[in-house]
Motif scaffolding. Structure first.
Motif, mmCIF file in Angstrom:
data_model
loop_
_atom_site.group_PDB
_atom_site.id
_atom_site.type_symbol
_atom_site.label_atom_id
_atom_site.label_comp_id
_atom_site.label_asym_id
_atom_site.label_seq_id
_atom_site.Cartn_x
_atom_site.Cartn_y
_atom_site.Cartn_z
ATOM 1 N N LEU A 291 -4.710 -62.607 -44.493
ATOM 2 C CA LEU A 291 -4.406 -63.689 -45.435
ATOM 3 C C LEU A 291 -5.244 -63.490 -46.688
ATOM 4 N N GLY A 292 -4.894 -62.498 -47.472
ATOM 5 C CA GLY A 292 -5.587 -62.244 -48.733
ATOM 6 C C GLY A 292 -4.712 -62.742 -49.864
ATOM 7 N N SER A 293 -4.681 -61.997 -50.961
ATOM 8 C CA SER A 293 -3.814 -62.374 -52.085
ATOM 9 C C SER A 293 -2.359 -62.353 -51.639
ATOM 10 N N THR A 294 -2.042 -61.391 -50.739
ATOM 11 C CA THR A 294 -0.703 -61.348 -50.159
ATOM 12 C C THR A 294 -0.820 -61.503 -48.649
ATOM 13 N N GLY B 86 1.358 -65.572 -50.383
ATOM 14 C CA GLY B 86 -0.017 -65.444 -49.904
ATOM 15 C C GLY B 86 -1.002 -66.227 -50.745
ATOM 16 N N GLY B 87 -2.278 -65.892 -50.553
ATOM 17 C CA GLY B 87 -3.365 -66.644 -51.173
ATOM 18 C C GLY B 87 -3.321 -66.708 -52.696
ATOM 19 N N ALA B 88 -2.713 -65.692 -53.328
ATOM 20 C CA ALA B 88 -2.663 -65.698 -54.796
ATOM 21 C C ALA B 88 -1.923 -66.938 -55.295
ATOM 22 N N VAL B 89 -0.915 -67.395 -54.528
ATOM 23 C CA VAL B 89 -0.175 -68.598 -54.929
ATOM 24 C C VAL B 89 -1.060 -69.837 -54.761
ATOM 25 N N LEU B 90 -1.843 -69.861 -53.685
ATOM 26 C CA LEU B 90 -2.755 -71.001 -53.483
ATOM 27 C C LEU B 90 -3.734 -71.101 -54.648
ATOM 28 N N GLN B 91 -4.185 -69.938 -55.100
ATOM 29 C CA GLN B 91 -5.164 -69.901 -56.192
ATOM 30 C C GLN B 91 -4.603 -70.435 -57.501
ATOM 31 N N GLN B 92 -3.289 -70.385 -57.611
ATOM 32 C CA GLN B 92 -2.626 -70.891 -58.813
ATOM 33 C C GLN B 92 -2.819 -72.408 -58.935
ATOM 34 N N ALA C 127 -7.557 -61.792 -40.701
ATOM 35 C CA ALA C 127 -8.541 -61.265 -41.649
ATOM 36 C C ALA C 127 -8.226 -61.830 -43.032
ATOM 37 N N GLY C 128 -9.086 -61.573 -44.005
ATOM 38 C CA GLY C 128 -8.829 -62.013 -45.387
ATOM 39 C C GLY C 128 -9.389 -63.397 -45.672
ATOM 40 N N GLY C 129 -9.318 -63.780 -46.949
ATOM 41 C CA GLY C 129 -9.927 -65.031 -47.416
ATOM 42 C C GLY C 129 -9.446 -66.280 -46.689
ATOM 43 N N GLY C 130 -8.180 -66.286 -46.219
ATOM 44 C CA GLY C 130 -7.634 -67.476 -45.564
ATOM 45 C C GLY C 130 -8.056 -67.603 -44.100
ATOM 46 N N ALA C 131 -8.715 -66.566 -43.563
ATOM 47 C CA ALA C 131 -9.069 -66.575 -42.131
ATOM 48 C C ALA C 131 -10.070 -67.681 -41.807
ATOM 49 N N ALA C 132 -10.864 -68.068 -42.812
ATOM 50 C CA ALA C 132 -11.921 -69.062 -42.560
ATOM 51 C C ALA C 132 -11.370 -70.488 -42.498
ATOM 52 N N ASN C 133 -10.116 -70.664 -42.857
ATOM 53 C CA ASN C 133 -9.537 -72.014 -42.922
ATOM 54 C C ASN C 133 -9.030 -72.439 -41.531
ATOM 55 N N SER C 134 -9.821 -73.302 -40.837
ATOM 56 C CA SER C 134 -9.480 -73.645 -39.446
ATOM 57 C C SER C 134 -8.226 -74.518 -39.370
ATOM 58 N N THR C 135 -7.970 -75.288 -40.433
ATOM 59 C CA THR C 135 -6.747 -76.107 -40.435
ATOM 60 C C THR C 135 -5.518 -75.189 -40.442
ATOM 61 N N TRP C 136 -5.588 -74.189 -41.311
ATOM 62 C CA TRP C 136 -4.470 -73.235 -41.415
ATOM 63 C C TRP C 136 -4.300 -72.493 -40.090
ATOM 64 N N THR C 137 -5.439 -72.110 -39.472
ATOM 65 C CA THR C 137 -5.379 -71.416 -38.183
ATOM 66 C C THR C 137 -4.624 -72.268 -37.162
ATOM 67 N N THR D 177 -8.756 -74.509 -56.464
ATOM 68 C CA THR D 177 -9.955 -73.664 -56.395
ATOM 69 C C THR D 177 -10.275 -73.460 -54.906
ATOM 70 N N ASN D 178 -11.139 -72.511 -54.607
ATOM 71 C CA ASN D 178 -11.506 -72.293 -53.202
ATOM 72 C C ASN D 178 -12.175 -73.534 -52.618
ATOM 73 N N ALA D 179 -12.975 -74.235 -53.436
ATOM 74 C CA ALA D 179 -13.647 -75.456 -52.954
ATOM 75 C C ALA D 179 -12.597 -76.519 -52.625
ATOM 76 N N GLU D 180 -11.579 -76.643 -53.481
ATOM 77 C CA GLU D 180 -10.498 -77.615 -53.204
ATOM 78 C C GLU D 180 -9.735 -77.232 -51.932
ATOM 79 N N LEU D 181 -9.497 -75.923 -51.777
ATOM 80 C CA LEU D 181 -8.779 -75.475 -50.566
ATOM 81 C C LEU D 181 -9.538 -75.922 -49.319
ATOM 82 N N GLU D 182 -10.863 -75.798 -49.391
ATOM 83 C CA GLU D 182 -11.679 -76.197 -48.233
ATOM 84 C C GLU D 182 -11.648 -77.697 -48.007
ATOM 85 N N SER D 183 -11.905 -78.476 -49.074
ATOM 86 C CA SER D 183 -12.034 -79.928 -48.875
ATOM 87 C C SER D 183 -10.672 -80.570 -48.555
HETATM 88 P P1 ADP Z 1 -7.671 -59.829 -51.506
HETATM 89 O O1 ADP Z 1 -8.721 -58.848 -51.047
HETATM 90 O O2 ADP Z 1 -6.310 -59.583 -50.938
HETATM 91 O O3 ADP Z 1 -7.634 -60.081 -52.963
HETATM 92 P P2 ADP Z 1 -9.206 -61.842 -49.987
HETATM 93 O O4 ADP Z 1 -9.090 -61.369 -48.582
HETATM 94 O O5 ADP Z 1 -10.527 -61.753 -50.663
HETATM 95 O O6 ADP Z 1 -8.054 -61.266 -50.901
HETATM 96 O O7 ADP Z 1 -8.746 -63.387 -50.003
HETATM 97 C C1 ADP Z 1 -8.601 -64.077 -51.196
HETATM 98 C C2 ADP Z 1 -7.588 -65.154 -50.997
HETATM 99 O O8 ADP Z 1 -8.049 -66.077 -50.014
HETATM 100 C C3 ADP Z 1 -7.374 -65.965 -52.261
HETATM 101 O O9 ADP Z 1 -6.093 -65.684 -52.761
HETATM 102 C C4 ADP Z 1 -7.536 -67.418 -51.839
HETATM 103 O O10 ADP Z 1 -6.443 -68.207 -52.238
HETATM 104 C C5 ADP Z 1 -7.604 -67.375 -50.335
HETATM 105 N N1 ADP Z 1 -8.566 -68.349 -49.824
HETATM 106 C C6 ADP Z 1 -9.869 -68.455 -50.095
HETATM 107 N N2 ADP Z 1 -10.411 -69.532 -49.463
HETATM 108 C C7 ADP Z 1 -9.405 -70.097 -48.766
HETATM 109 C C8 ADP Z 1 -9.299 -71.250 -47.913
HETATM 110 N N3 ADP Z 1 -10.347 -72.004 -47.626
HETATM 111 N N4 ADP Z 1 -8.099 -71.538 -47.397
HETATM 112 C C9 ADP Z 1 -7.027 -70.769 -47.659
HETATM 113 N N5 ADP Z 1 -7.061 -69.694 -48.446
HETATM 114 C C10 ADP Z 1 -8.220 -69.363 -48.997
#
Ligand code: ADP
Length: 418
Positions: free
Chosen positions: A238-241, A277-283, A371-381, A286-292
Motif C-alpha cells: 500500500l504505497g503510492s500505488t 493507491g496512497g497517492a490519491v489519499l495524499q491528494q 507493506a508500504g505506507g498504508g500498512a500502519a493503518n489498523s483501521t484499513w487493515t 495529510t498523513n496526520a489527518e489519515l491517522e486521526s
Molecule cells: P511509495 O514508496 O510507493 O511512494 P510508501 O510505501 O512510502 O510509498 O507509502 C506512501 C503512501 O502511504 C502515501 O501515498 C500515503 O498516502 C500512504 N499513507 C501514509 N500514512 C498512511 C495512513 N496512516 N493510512 C493510509 N495511508 C497512508
C-alpha cells in the motif's frame, strides 16, 4: 557466528542490512543518494561497507545485492561503464518497440518501452555501443565490483531482458535481434558466485572466504522480507500505488492486465499493480489527518460509497481500461465518511485483484502480508480483512535489504545441502 549482508539499491538510496543465522538484524546502514547519478553507485557501495561495524564485517559469510528492476548499463571488457546507465523508468526504448514486436511473442513482458531488452536495443543503435562488451543490470554490476567476475546475472533481473525463466535459457527469438553484445550468464537468485575479491576483503576486513551471491530486484527483495513463503500467501504493497503479489504453483502471464510471474524456486510470484493507491489519499489528506480520521471510522461497517480512486484516467489491473475515469463522487461533507469510502473502495479493488489472479489459476488466497505506507493503518487493515476474508497482517520486515540478506543466507544453505 555467520552473518549475511543484503544490500539494496532502491529508488531513494542504498541500504545494507546484516542478519544472523536466525534472521535477527545485527546492523543496518544507509547511504542516501540521488539514484540518477550512476557514477556514485560504487562510492555508495564502499561507504555502506565501511559503515558496518568491523567486528561484524569479519563474520559475514555471504553478501547479495538487489537493484531496481530494468536499471541497466553497458560495460567494456574490464567492466568499466561505457556510458551512463538507463534507469528503470527511462522510456527511450519506445522507439524500438516496433522492431521488438516483430520478433518477441505477442504480449511478452519485454514489449514495454522501459523493459531491459527495449533499453538494450535502443543502446545498440547509439554511437557508444561500439565500445561495449557486456550488458548488465544494476545489481549485476555492483556484485561484479565485489566478486570481480564480469557478466553474471540472476533470473529475476533477467526476466525483462527476455530470459526464459521456465526453460532457463535465452529464447531463440532473442537471437534474431543479432545484438553484438555479451548477454549475462543467468543464475538462480542467491546462488554463490565467487569469494569476495581478496583486495576488498583485506581493505574492509571481510573474511577471505566471504561469498558474493547472485542478486534480485528491489520489489522481489521486499516480498522475500515480508515473511510470505507458501502458495496462497500474498503481499499487498500500500504505497503510492496498490501492488499485489501472490505466491502460486502456477505461472500466470497476461499482458492485458500487466500480469506476469517471477520464478521463486519451484513456485511463481504472480502479481499486478493498480494505479489506485496512497497517492490519491495524499491528494485529500495529510498523513496526520489519515491517522486521526481513521481512528473515527468503524471498520466493521461497510461504507456504501463506491469509488475508483485514481489520480488520472486509466488503470490496467484489476480493470484493464486505459480510459477508466477516476470515480470520487459523491463526496460527503464529513471527511471521516469520505475517507471510509476511499479505504473501503481500495479494499474492494484489492479483493477483486486477488480474485482475478485466482480466476486465472493462482492458488487460493489464504494470508495477506502488508507493506508500504498504508500498512500502519489498523483501521484499513480491519476493513481489508473484512473484504478479503483472510487474515491480514504487517510484513515481518518491509526492507528490501532484509529480503536480500535472507536470499544470501538461503543461497549458501542450499549450496551446503547440494
Ligand atoms: P511509495 O514508496 O510507493 O511512494 P510508501 O510505501 O512510502 O510509498 O507509502 C506512501 C503512501 O502511504 C502515501 O501515498 C500515503 O498516502 C500512504 N499513507 C501514509 N500514512 C498512511 C495512513 N496512516 N493510512 C493510509 N495511508 C497512508
Amino acid at each position: 557466528m555467520n552473518f549475511y549482508l543484503g544490500i539494496d539499491y532502491g529508488t531513494s538510496g542504498a541500504r545494507g542490512i546484516a542478519i544472523d543465522e536466525t534472521g535477527c538484524i545485527q546492523a543496518e546502514v544507509r547511504h542516501p543518494m540521488k539514484m540518477s547519478i550512476a557514477d556514485r553507485w560504487d562510492s555508495a557501495l564502499w561507504s555502506l561497507l565501511a559503515e558496518i561495524p568491523e567486528s561484524l564485517r569479519r563474520e559475514i559469510k555471504a553478501i547479495a545485492i538487489n537493484g531496481t528492476s530494468s536499471t541497466v548499463l553497458l560495460c567494456d571488457a574490464t567492466g568499466k561503464p561505457v556510458d551512463a546507465p538507463l534507469f528503470y523508468n527511462d522510456g527511450r526504448g519506445a522507439v524500438v518497440l516496433e522492431q521488438l514486436q516483430s520478433v518477441a511473442p505477442a504480449n511478452h513482458t519485454v514489449l514495454s518501452a522501459t523493459s531491459s531488452l527495449a533499453k538494450l536495443l535502443w543502446m545498440s543503435q547509439q554511437l557508444f555501443f561500439g565500445e561495449a562488451k557486456y550488458f548488465l543490470h544494476q545489481a549485476d554490476w555492483l556484485a561484479f565490483l565485489l566478486h570481480g567476475q564480469i557478466g553474471i546475472s540472476d533470473y529475476h533481473n533477467a526476466l525483462k531482458l527476455g530470459y526464459d525463466v521456465e526453460e532457463l535459457k535465452y529464447p531463440e527469438w532473442l537471437k534474431k535481434l543479432q545484438i553484438p553484445i555479451q548477454l549475462p550468464q543467468v543464475l538462480p537468485p542467491g546462488t554463490p558466485i565467487a569469494e569476495i575479491r581478496p583486495e576488498i576483503a583485506d581493505k574492509f576486513r571481510f573474511r577471505r572466504d566471504c561469498l558474493v551471491c547472485a542478486g534480485t530486484t528491489d520489489s522481489i527483495a521486499a516480498f522475500l522480507a515480508s515473511g510470505a513463503k507458501s502458495p496462497g500467501e500474498a503481499v499487498t504493497s500500500l504505497g503510492s500505488t496498490l501492488v499485489l503479489k501472490l505466491l502460486s504453483q502456477k505461472r500466470l502471464e497476461d499482458a492485458r492486465y500487466g500480469i506476469y510471474s517471477h520464478r521463486l524456486g519451484d513456485l511463481w510470484l504472480t502479481g499486478g499493480a493498480s494505479n489506485a493507491g496512497g497517492a490519491v489519499l495524499q491528494q485529500f489528506f495529510t498523513n496526520a489527518e489519515l491517522e486521526s480520521l481513521s481512528c473515527e471510522i468503524d471498520p466493521s461497517k461497510a461504507s456504501e460509497l463506491d469509488y475508483y480512486p485514481l489520480l488520472k484516467a486509466g488503470d490496467r489491473f484489476p480493470i484493464n481500461d486505459p480510459h477508466l475515469p477516476p470515480r470520487l463522487e459523491p463526496r460527503p461533507n464529513n471527511p471521516v465518511e469520505f475517507l471510509h469510502g476511499l479505504l473501503e473502495s481500495m479494499a474492494r479493488i484489492e479483493a477483486y485483484g486477488y480474485e482475478l489472479l485466482q480466476q486465472m489459476g493462482a492458488d487460493k488466497l489464504n494470508f495477506v502480508y502488508t507493506a508500504g505506507g498504508g500498512a500502519a493503518n489498523s483501521t484499513w487493515t480491519a476493513i481489508r480483512g473484512r473484504c478479503l476474508k483472510v487474515p491480514v497482517i504487517s510484513s515481518v520486515n518491509a526492507e528490501a535489504a532484509y529480503g536480500t540478506a535472507l536470499l544470501a543466507m538461503q543461497g549458501v544453505e542450499k549450496e551446503k545441502v547440494a
